[in-house]
Write a protein that holds these residues in place. Structure first.
Motif, PDB file in Angstrom:
ATOM      1  N   ALA A  12    -107.708 -97.151  38.084  1.00 34.46           N
ATOM      2  CA  ALA A  12    -108.160 -99.303  38.151  1.00 34.46           C
ATOM      3  C   ALA A  12    -107.194 -99.586  37.860  1.00 34.46           C
ATOM      4  O   ALA A  12    -105.997-100.387  38.238  1.00 34.46           O
ATOM      5  CB  ALA A  12    -109.205 -99.410  38.119  1.00 34.46           C
ATOM      6  N   GLY A  13    -106.705 -99.408  36.295  1.00 31.54           N
ATOM      7  CA  GLY A  13    -105.535 -99.751  35.585  1.00 31.54           C
ATOM      8  C   GLY A  13    -104.089 -99.465  36.656  1.00 31.54           C
ATOM      9  O   GLY A  13    -103.295-100.459  36.245  1.00 31.54           O
ATOM     10  N   ALA A  14    -104.175 -98.180  36.580  1.00 35.53           N
ATOM     11  CA  ALA A  14    -102.617 -98.501  37.621  1.00 35.53           C
ATOM     12  C   ALA A  14    -102.299 -98.384  38.837  1.00 35.53           C
ATOM     13  O   ALA A  14    -101.190 -99.740  39.016  1.00 35.53           O
ATOM     14  CB  ALA A  14    -102.164 -97.145  37.870  1.00 35.53           C
ATOM     15  N   PHE A  30     -99.941-105.783  40.470  1.00 42.11           N
ATOM     16  CA  PHE A  30     -98.685-106.656  39.626  1.00 42.11           C
ATOM     17  C   PHE A  30     -97.566-107.116  39.995  1.00 42.11           C
ATOM     18  O   PHE A  30     -96.473-108.182  40.439  1.00 42.11           O
ATOM     19  CB  PHE A  30     -98.994-106.740  38.461  1.00 42.11           C
ATOM     20  N   MET A  31     -96.566-105.565  40.180  1.00 38.75           N
ATOM     21  CA  MET A  31     -95.421-105.546  40.140  1.00 38.75           C
ATOM     22  C   MET A  31     -95.165-105.939  41.717  1.00 38.75           C
ATOM     23  O   MET A  31     -94.322-106.329  41.484  1.00 38.75           O
ATOM     24  CB  MET A  31     -94.920-103.893  39.844  1.00 38.75           C
ATOM     25  N   PHE A  32     -96.093-105.507  42.698  1.00 39.40           N
ATOM     26  CA  PHE A  32     -96.050-106.004  44.307  1.00 39.40           C
ATOM     27  C   PHE A  32     -94.931-107.327  44.507  1.00 39.40           C
ATOM     28  O   PHE A  32     -94.510-107.718  45.061  1.00 39.40           O
ATOM     29  CB  PHE A  32     -97.375-105.261  44.787  1.00 39.40           C
ATOM     30  N   VAL A  33     -96.460-107.585  43.397  1.00 36.58           N
ATOM     31  CA  VAL A  33     -96.818-109.888  43.992  1.00 36.58           C
ATOM     32  C   VAL A  33     -94.984-109.699  42.975  1.00 36.58           C
ATOM     33  O   VAL A  33     -94.431-110.902  43.752  1.00 36.58           O
ATOM     34  CB  VAL A  33     -97.080-110.168  43.173  1.00 36.58           C
ATOM     35  N   ARG A  34     -95.024-109.237  41.887  1.00 38.77           N
ATOM     36  CA  ARG A  34     -94.018-110.258  41.279  1.00 38.77           C
ATOM     37  C   ARG A  34     -92.393-109.519  41.729  1.00 38.77           C
ATOM     38  O   ARG A  34     -91.093-110.196  42.442  1.00 38.77           O
ATOM     39  CB  ARG A  34     -93.706-109.526  39.790  1.00 38.77           C
TER      40      ARG A  34
END
Length: 126
Positions: free
Chosen positions: A34-36, A42-46
């Motif tokens: 779940a953390g991954a 978050f990385m995808f949105v950034r």
């Protein structure tokens, strides 16, 4: 009464509810997954909101999936075809409709290209 004795003897023989190593390991694995996934989102949105051309291909894919497709978006090629902001014949024709005079569909009053609504009945014209 015999059934009550059997139930009481079975519950007395069971150990108290303890977490086994399997339960702890399974919980840890689920929390790591779940953390991954959360970190990946978050990385995808950034990446998708980055202004640099570093991830240009990925941004085009995201735009195509969630927005207007690339072949429908205005591009810089359109500006190079029409330098100095000059209007093409198609743009001029779209801005100035051909003159016409037709009866209103609602009241049969004559309307022209200059009327956005019928002067007699107020019907909105397209």
């Amino acid at each position: 009464m015999a059934a009550g004795l059997i139930t009481n003897s079975l519950t007395a023989a069971m150990p108290p509810l303890l977490l086994s190593w399997f339960d702890i390991g399974a919980t840890a694995i689920v929390l790591i997954i779940a953390g991954a996934l959360l970190a990946g989102m978050f990385m995808f949105v950034r990446i998708a909101s980055d202004d640099s051309d570093k991830y240009k291909d990925l941004k085009e894919m995201v735009e195509t999936i969630f927005g207007t497709p690339a072949h429908l978006r205005p591009s810089s090629n359109d500006a190079s075809v029409n330098p100095k902001g000059k209007s093409s014949a198609k743009d001029i024709a779209a801005a100035n409709p051909a003159p016409f005079s037709e009866p209103c569909p609602a009241c049969s009053e004559t309307v022209t290209e200059r009327d956005s609504s019928c002067p007699s009945c107020g019907l909105q014209l397209q």
